[in-house]
Design a protein around this motif. Structure first.
Motif, PDB file in Angstrom:
ATOM      1  N   GLY A 138       0.780  -1.228   0.000  1.00 15.99           N
ATOM      2  CA  GLY A 138       0.000   0.000   0.000  1.00 15.99           C
ATOM      3  C   GLY A 138       0.813   1.280   0.000  1.00 15.99           C
ATOM      4  N   VAL A 139       2.103   1.178  -0.297  1.00 16.73           N
ATOM      5  CA  VAL A 139       2.931   2.393  -0.295  1.00 16.73           C
ATOM      6  C   VAL A 139       3.514   2.716  -1.674  1.00 16.73           C
ATOM      7  CG1 VAL A 139       3.488   2.296   2.163  1.00 16.73           C
ATOM      8  CG2 VAL A 139       4.948   1.103   0.525  1.00 16.73           C
ATOM      9  N   TYR A 140       3.041   1.996  -2.705  1.00 12.93           N
ATOM     10  CA  TYR A 140       3.512   2.275  -4.068  1.00 12.93           C
ATOM     11  C   TYR A 140       3.130   3.702  -4.442  1.00 12.93           C
ATOM     12  CZ  TYR A 140       4.105   2.021  -9.111  1.00 12.93           C
ATOM     13  OH  TYR A 140       4.504   2.258 -10.403  1.00 12.93           O
ATOM     14  N   GLY A 141       4.073   4.416  -5.027  1.00 10.44           N
ATOM     15  CA  GLY A 141       3.824   5.788  -5.462  1.00 10.44           C
ATOM     16  C   GLY A 141       4.259   6.825  -4.452  1.00 10.44           C
ATOM     17  N   SER A 142       4.754   6.380  -3.304  1.00  6.80           N
ATOM     18  CA  SER A 142       5.291   7.294  -2.294  1.00  6.80           C
ATOM     19  C   SER A 142       6.807   7.151  -2.269  1.00  6.80           C
ATOM     20  CB  SER A 142       4.746   6.959  -0.904  1.00  6.80           C
ATOM     21  OG  SER A 142       3.362   7.166  -0.859  1.00  6.80           O
ATOM     22  N   CYS A 143       7.492   8.268  -2.177  1.00  9.43           N
ATOM     23  CA  CYS A 143       8.950   8.264  -2.120  1.00  9.43           C
ATOM     24  C   CYS A 143       9.405   7.536  -0.862  1.00  9.43           C
ATOM     25  CB  CYS A 143       9.465   9.700  -2.123  1.00  9.43           C
ATOM     26  SG  CYS A 143      11.261   9.834  -1.985  1.00  9.43           S
ATOM     27  N   SER A 144      10.342   6.615  -1.017  1.00  7.89           N
ATOM     28  CA  SER A 144      10.818   5.851   0.136  1.00  7.89           C
ATOM     29  C   SER A 144      11.736   6.674   1.040  1.00  7.89           C
ATOM     30  CB  SER A 144      11.531   4.581  -0.318  1.00  7.89           C
ATOM     31  OG  SER A 144      12.663   4.888  -1.082  1.00  7.89           O
ATOM     32  N   ASN A 145      12.088   7.885   0.612  1.00 12.32           N
ATOM     33  CA  ASN A 145      12.920   8.742   1.441  1.00 12.32           C
ATOM     34  C   ASN A 145      12.083   9.800   2.171  1.00 12.32           C
ATOM     35  OD1 ASN A 145      15.555   9.813   2.354  1.00 12.32           O
ATOM     36  ND2 ASN A 145      14.935  11.576   1.129  1.00 12.32           N
ATOM     37  N   CYS A 146      11.297  10.573   1.419  1.00  5.94           N
ATOM     38  CA  CYS A 146      10.579  11.700   2.018  1.00  5.94           C
ATOM     39  C   CYS A 146       9.078  11.468   2.155  1.00  5.94           C
ATOM     40  CB  CYS A 146      10.829  12.975   1.212  1.00  5.94           C
ATOM     41  SG  CYS A 146      10.048  12.963  -0.429  1.00  5.94           S
ATOM     42  N   ASN A 147       8.583  10.358   1.623  1.00  3.45           N
ATOM     43  CA  ASN A 147       7.168   9.977   1.678  1.00  3.45           C
ATOM     44  C   ASN A 147       6.239  10.849   0.846  1.00  3.45           C
ATOM     45  OD1 ASN A 147       7.534   7.704   3.364  1.00  3.45           O
ATOM     46  ND2 ASN A 147       7.733   9.081   5.109  1.00  3.45           N
ATOM     47  N   ARG A 148       6.781  11.788   0.071  1.00  2.00           N
ATOM     48  CA  ARG A 148       5.930  12.549  -0.836  1.00  2.00           C
ATOM     49  C   ARG A 148       5.510  11.662  -1.992  1.00  2.00           C
ATOM     50  NH1 ARG A 148       9.761  17.713  -1.566  1.00  2.00           N
ATOM     51  NH2 ARG A 148      11.075  15.944  -2.011  1.00  2.00           N
TER      52      ARG A 148
END
Length: 66
Positions: free
Chosen positions: A26-36
């Protein structure tokens, strides 16, 4: 089969696998560093992208934390 693959091909498969894990988590599409959110245009071009453009540039300069 794995022995006949190039290093680049193995790396691509690893990144695709990670993208599938992010999708199922459920986190596809979110930056793994900044979460944007990673832009749709970027994801269409590179569906396995883990970083937004800004964080990817930092990573390529070696400035993104491990």
């Amino acid at each position: 089969m794995a022995l006949s693959m190039s290093t680049g091909e193995r790396e691509s498969l690893r990144l695709i696998g990670e993208a599938l894990d992010r999708l199922s988590g459920g986190v596809y599409g979110s930056c793994s560093n900044c979460n944007r959110s990673i832009s749709e245009v970027r994801l269409l071009a590179i569906p396995w992208a883990r970083h937004c453009v800004e964080c990817q540039e930092l990573d390529e300069k070696g400035l993104l934390g491990a």
